[in-house]
Design a protein around this motif. Sequence first.
Motif, PDB file in Angstrom:
ATOM      1  N   PHE A 222       0.825  -1.202   0.000  1.00 18.82           N
ATOM      2  CA  PHE A 222       0.000   0.000   0.000  1.00 18.82           C
ATOM      3  C   PHE A 222       0.862   1.256   0.000  1.00 18.82           C
ATOM      4  O   PHE A 222       0.649   2.189  -0.782  1.00 18.82           O
ATOM      5  CB  PHE A 222      -0.914  -0.012   1.231  1.00 18.82           C
ATOM      6  N   LEU A 223       1.872   1.277   0.872  1.00 15.02           N
ATOM      7  CA  LEU A 223       2.742   2.446   0.977  1.00 15.02           C
ATOM      8  C   LEU A 223       3.605   2.626  -0.270  1.00 15.02           C
ATOM      9  O   LEU A 223       3.876   3.752  -0.701  1.00 15.02           O
ATOM     10  CB  LEU A 223       3.615   2.334   2.217  1.00 15.02           C
ATOM     11  N   GLU A 224       4.047   1.523  -0.867  1.00 13.15           N
ATOM     12  CA  GLU A 224       4.831   1.624  -2.093  1.00 13.15           C
ATOM     13  C   GLU A 224       4.015   2.289  -3.201  1.00 13.15           C
ATOM     14  O   GLU A 224       4.510   3.177  -3.915  1.00 13.15           O
ATOM     15  CB  GLU A 224       5.296   0.235  -2.536  1.00 13.15           C
ATOM     16  N   LYS A 225       2.770   1.881  -3.349  1.00 14.60           N
ATOM     17  CA  LYS A 225       1.904   2.496  -4.350  1.00 14.60           C
ATOM     18  C   LYS A 225       1.693   3.977  -4.047  1.00 14.60           C
ATOM     19  O   LYS A 225       1.615   4.806  -4.966  1.00 14.60           O
ATOM     20  CB  LYS A 225       0.556   1.763  -4.410  1.00 14.60           C
ATOM     21  N   TRP A 226       1.623   4.305  -2.760  1.00 12.15           N
ATOM     22  CA  TRP A 226       1.428   5.696  -2.356  1.00 12.15           C
ATOM     23  C   TRP A 226       2.643   6.539  -2.737  1.00 12.15           C
ATOM     24  O   TRP A 226       2.500   7.650  -3.246  1.00 12.15           O
ATOM     25  CB  TRP A 226       1.184   5.766  -0.848  1.00 12.15           C
ATOM     26  N   MET A 227       3.848   6.008  -2.518  1.00 12.24           N
ATOM     27  CA  MET A 227       5.047   6.753  -2.858  1.00 12.24           C
ATOM     28  C   MET A 227       5.171   6.942  -4.373  1.00 12.24           C
ATOM     29  O   MET A 227       5.544   8.012  -4.852  1.00 12.24           O
ATOM     30  CB  MET A 227       6.293   6.044  -2.324  1.00 12.24           C
ATOM     31  N   ILE A 228       4.852   5.897  -5.120  1.00 10.82           N
ATOM     32  CA  ILE A 228       4.897   5.985  -6.582  1.00 10.82           C
ATOM     33  C   ILE A 228       3.905   7.032  -7.083  1.00 10.82           C
ATOM     34  O   ILE A 228       4.218   7.855  -7.958  1.00 10.82           O
ATOM     35  CB  ILE A 228       4.610   4.611  -7.213  1.00 10.82           C
ATOM     36  N   ALA A 229       2.705   7.020  -6.511  1.00  8.62           N
ATOM     37  CA  ALA A 229       1.686   7.986  -6.922  1.00  8.62           C
ATOM     38  C   ALA A 229       2.081   9.409  -6.551  1.00  8.62           C
ATOM     39  O   ALA A 229       1.807  10.354  -7.298  1.00  8.62           O
ATOM     40  CB  ALA A 229       0.346   7.628  -6.284  1.00  8.62           C
ATOM     41  N   THR A 230       2.730   9.571  -5.406  1.00  8.48           N
ATOM     42  CA  THR A 230       3.195  10.901  -4.999  1.00  8.48           C
ATOM     43  C   THR A 230       4.177  11.457  -6.020  1.00  8.48           C
ATOM     44  O   THR A 230       4.076  12.618  -6.443  1.00  8.48           O
ATOM     45  CB  THR A 230       3.849  10.840  -3.612  1.00  8.48           C
ATOM     46  N   ASN A 231       5.152  10.633  -6.409  1.00  7.58           N
ATOM     47  CA  ASN A 231       6.117  11.067  -7.411  1.00  7.58           C
ATOM     48  C   ASN A 231       5.437  11.397  -8.740  1.00  7.58           C
ATOM     49  O   ASN A 231       5.746  12.404  -9.389  1.00  7.58           O
ATOM     50  CB  ASN A 231       7.180   9.999  -7.624  1.00  7.58           C
ATOM     51  N   ALA A 232       4.500  10.548  -9.139  1.00 10.53           N
ATOM     52  CA  ALA A 232       3.807  10.771 -10.412  1.00 10.53           C
ATOM     53  C   ALA A 232       2.985  12.061 -10.362  1.00 10.53           C
ATOM     54  O   ALA A 232       2.939  12.819 -11.344  1.00 10.53           O
ATOM     55  CB  ALA A 232       2.906   9.578 -10.720  1.00 10.53           C
ATOM     56  N   TYR A 233       2.354  12.302  -9.230  1.00  5.34           N
ATOM     57  CA  TYR A 233       1.532  13.504  -9.068  1.00  5.34           C
ATOM     58  C   TYR A 233       2.391  14.768  -9.175  1.00  5.34           C
ATOM     59  O   TYR A 233       2.066  15.705  -9.912  1.00  5.34           O
ATOM     60  CB  TYR A 233       0.822  13.438  -7.716  1.00  5.34           C
ATOM     61  N   CYS A 234       3.496  14.790  -8.444  1.00  4.10           N
ATOM     62  CA  CYS A 234       4.377  15.973  -8.465  1.00  4.10           C
ATOM     63  C   CYS A 234       5.012  16.168  -9.836  1.00  4.10           C
ATOM     64  O   CYS A 234       5.085  17.295 -10.348  1.00  4.10           O
ATOM     65  CB  CYS A 234       5.455  15.838  -7.396  1.00  4.10           C
ATOM     66  N   ASN A 235       5.466  15.072 -10.448  1.00  7.04           N
ATOM     67  CA  ASN A 235       6.087  15.177 -11.768  1.00  7.04           C
ATOM     68  C   ASN A 235       5.086  15.637 -12.827  1.00  7.04           C
ATOM     69  O   ASN A 235       5.449  16.345 -13.774  1.00  7.04           O
ATOM     70  CB  ASN A 235       6.702  13.842 -12.174  1.00  7.04           C
ATOM     71  N   LYS A 236       3.815  15.240 -12.643  1.00  6.61           N
ATOM     72  CA  LYS A 236       2.794  15.617 -13.618  1.00  6.61           C
ATOM     73  C   LYS A 236       2.442  17.095 -13.542  1.00  6.61           C
ATOM     74  O   LYS A 236       2.279  17.761 -14.575  1.00  6.61           O
ATOM     75  CB  LYS A 236       1.529  14.772 -13.407  1.00  6.61           C
ATOM     76  N   PHE A 237       2.335  17.606 -12.310  1.00  4.05           N
ATOM     77  CA  PHE A 237       1.775  18.945 -12.155  1.00  4.05           C
ATOM     78  C   PHE A 237       2.810  20.053 -11.954  1.00  4.05           C
ATOM     79  O   PHE A 237       2.457  21.230 -12.015  1.00  4.05           O
ATOM     80  CB  PHE A 237       0.765  18.962 -11.003  1.00  4.05           C
TER      81      PHE A 237
END
Length: 324
Positions: A222-237
Amino acid sequence: MSLAPFFSFLIPSYNKEKYIGETFISLSEQTMSDFEVIVVDDSSKDNTVKIINKFANKDSRIKVFVNEVNKGANYCRNFGIKQAKASYIIFLDADDMLDPFCLEGRQKKIVEQLDKNIWVFTMAVFRNKRGDDNYLWLPSTPDPLKDFLSHKLPWQTMQPVWSKPFIENLDGFDLAFNRLQDVELHTRALLTSDVNYALFNGTPDCYYRIDGDRKSDKLPIFLEKWMIATNAYCNKFENLVPKRYKSYLYGTVLQSYLQLLHHYRQNEINVAVFDDLKKLLMKSPFVNNAGNFRKALFACAEFYNKHLPQISGVNWLIKKLIIT
């Protein structure tokens, strides 16, 4: 030819046999009947589909679709958008609940402000039954974009009603995100030039279930997916937001980091898991470009949350400094 319903509920479901019956009961108790329910089950392995079909057989407003293989909640929601007949869309999770007056009240507000394309309402949280928690999720913010970027989330998935043309023009949810799905969608919506929203702070008309089972079974995953999504969110926006807003994204990184530190402090993850997840979060180009001051604040957050007694306001202050 039958008229289209006023609302379409879109519900992705996966292994929710424990709760989904309560969700359907809360829908059946609505004082307004002009709605449809589109359920997309994502290849559940328990009795979820059996329970859904039991309700659907008694209520023609419920349409059921079942994926042969698991495709993720965002796929299910986007499929539901394509099937929806109503002009107004509400996303509902398979363990959420509504008050009986929810749709009647929302319809009244929408009709009063037809120039909007998002209408956001007040939500309460609960653990076992409605009313067992006093926390209200009020969408009271002068700048929701800033709040989403810094992960001070002003509202959650089921609080908004969406104009169907508006959500279609957004292309729905981003399939690349399996965490922060609604945060990504709301951020993207608020960045569109034609967004026009109304926020309603008052009596809650919907209820979000705090379910410990969501995290406890496979916490590291769960936490791994959260960290990946955090990076993707910041890189996207980072290059899509106005320059003055870019620093607020560090608030999202810090909130994810604080999640890791919390679970480490509670002995729910060990040192090796913590270190691996920290590296995953911090390897992002966005974080690498944070500058020495912000990197020092991340280090302060780790030292404080690992080693010192917790004092109210300390993490708030670190976050305030890191987004400045």
